[in-house]
Scaffold this motif. Structure first.
Motif, PDB file in Angstrom:
ATOM      1  N   ASP A 124       0.856  -1.185   0.000  1.00 56.71           N
ATOM      2  CA  ASP A 124       0.000   0.000   0.000  1.00 56.71           C
ATOM      3  C   ASP A 124       0.896   1.241   0.000  1.00 56.71           C
ATOM      4  O   ASP A 124       1.691   1.446   0.924  1.00 56.71           O
ATOM      5  N   GLU A 125       0.755   2.068  -1.022  1.00 56.77           N
ATOM      6  CA  GLU A 125       1.634   3.220  -1.183  1.00 56.77           C
ATOM      7  C   GLU A 125       1.463   4.240  -0.059  1.00 56.77           C
ATOM      8  O   GLU A 125       2.443   4.800   0.437  1.00 56.77           O
ATOM      9  N   ALA A 126       0.240   4.472   0.384  1.00 51.97           N
ATOM     10  CA  ALA A 126      -0.006   5.424   1.460  1.00 51.97           C
ATOM     11  C   ALA A 126       0.670   4.970   2.761  1.00 51.97           C
ATOM     12  O   ALA A 126       1.247   5.787   3.489  1.00 51.97           O
ATOM     13  N   VAL A 127       0.593   3.691   3.049  1.00 55.96           N
ATOM     14  CA  VAL A 127       1.241   3.142   4.235  1.00 55.96           C
ATOM     15  C   VAL A 127       2.770   3.311   4.120  1.00 55.96           C
ATOM     16  O   VAL A 127       3.451   3.655   5.093  1.00 55.96           O
ATOM     17  N   ALA A 128       3.291   3.092   2.931  1.00 58.14           N
ATOM     18  CA  ALA A 128       4.729   3.253   2.708  1.00 58.14           C
ATOM     19  C   ALA A 128       5.151   4.697   2.971  1.00 58.14           C
ATOM     20  O   ALA A 128       6.172   4.944   3.618  1.00 58.14           O
ATOM     21  N   TYR A 129       4.357   5.655   2.494  1.00 59.76           N
ATOM     22  CA  TYR A 129       4.694   7.075   2.735  1.00 59.76           C
ATOM     23  C   TYR A 129       4.660   7.401   4.221  1.00 59.76           C
ATOM     24  O   TYR A 129       5.509   8.151   4.712  1.00 59.76           O
TER      25      TYR A 129
END
Length: 134
Positions: A124-129
């Motif tokens: 999940d890109e948002a979690v990575a950010y």
């Protein structure tokens, strides 16, 4: 910036560098791409990197894992004001198929007692950010 099948985008709003592979690549292109990411990070003094691997196959091999751990990652030690944080973004399908033999999974789960850099695996890109922002 596009090269080596790689798009590198500075994101000063995060702040981070986002590197997205756009196609299948060779091991040499992978190594060249990592050095391009490092050059972009040096130019910006940025220690937060999101590496999007969703559009390319895993290049798992003992040789590449050794190269990352013995040649590339040691160059990160003390390079920036803070330890480098690298978020590897993979597809949920790849994650579901297991990553036990994946060089990215091996790298992201390696224990580094000196905390000179941190890596983690995400779908999940948002979690990575959010992880990068820590």
């Amino acid at each position: 910036m596009h090269s080596h099948g790689l798009e590198i985008t500075p994101r000063p709003d995060l702040p981070a560098i986002v590197a997205r592979w756009q196609r299948e690549i060779t091991p040499i292109e992978l190594q060249t791409g990592y050095f391009a990411i490092l050059a972009a990070a040096d130019e910006l003094g940025c220690w937060r990197w999101l590496l999007d691997l969703r559009r390319r196959e895993e290049l798992a091999s003992p040789a590449l894992t050794t190269w990352m751990n013995a040649d590339f990652f040691p160059q990160l030690v003390g390079r920036y004001a803070n330890p480098v944080r690298i978020a590897f973004l993979i597809s949920p399908l790849r994650a579901a198929h297991g990553q036990s033999d994946s060089s990215v999974a091996v790298i992201s789960t390696a224990v580094r007692p000196d905390s000179s850099y941190f890596t983690s695996l995400f779908t999940d890109e948002a979690v990575a950010y959010r992880w990068l922002a820590q």
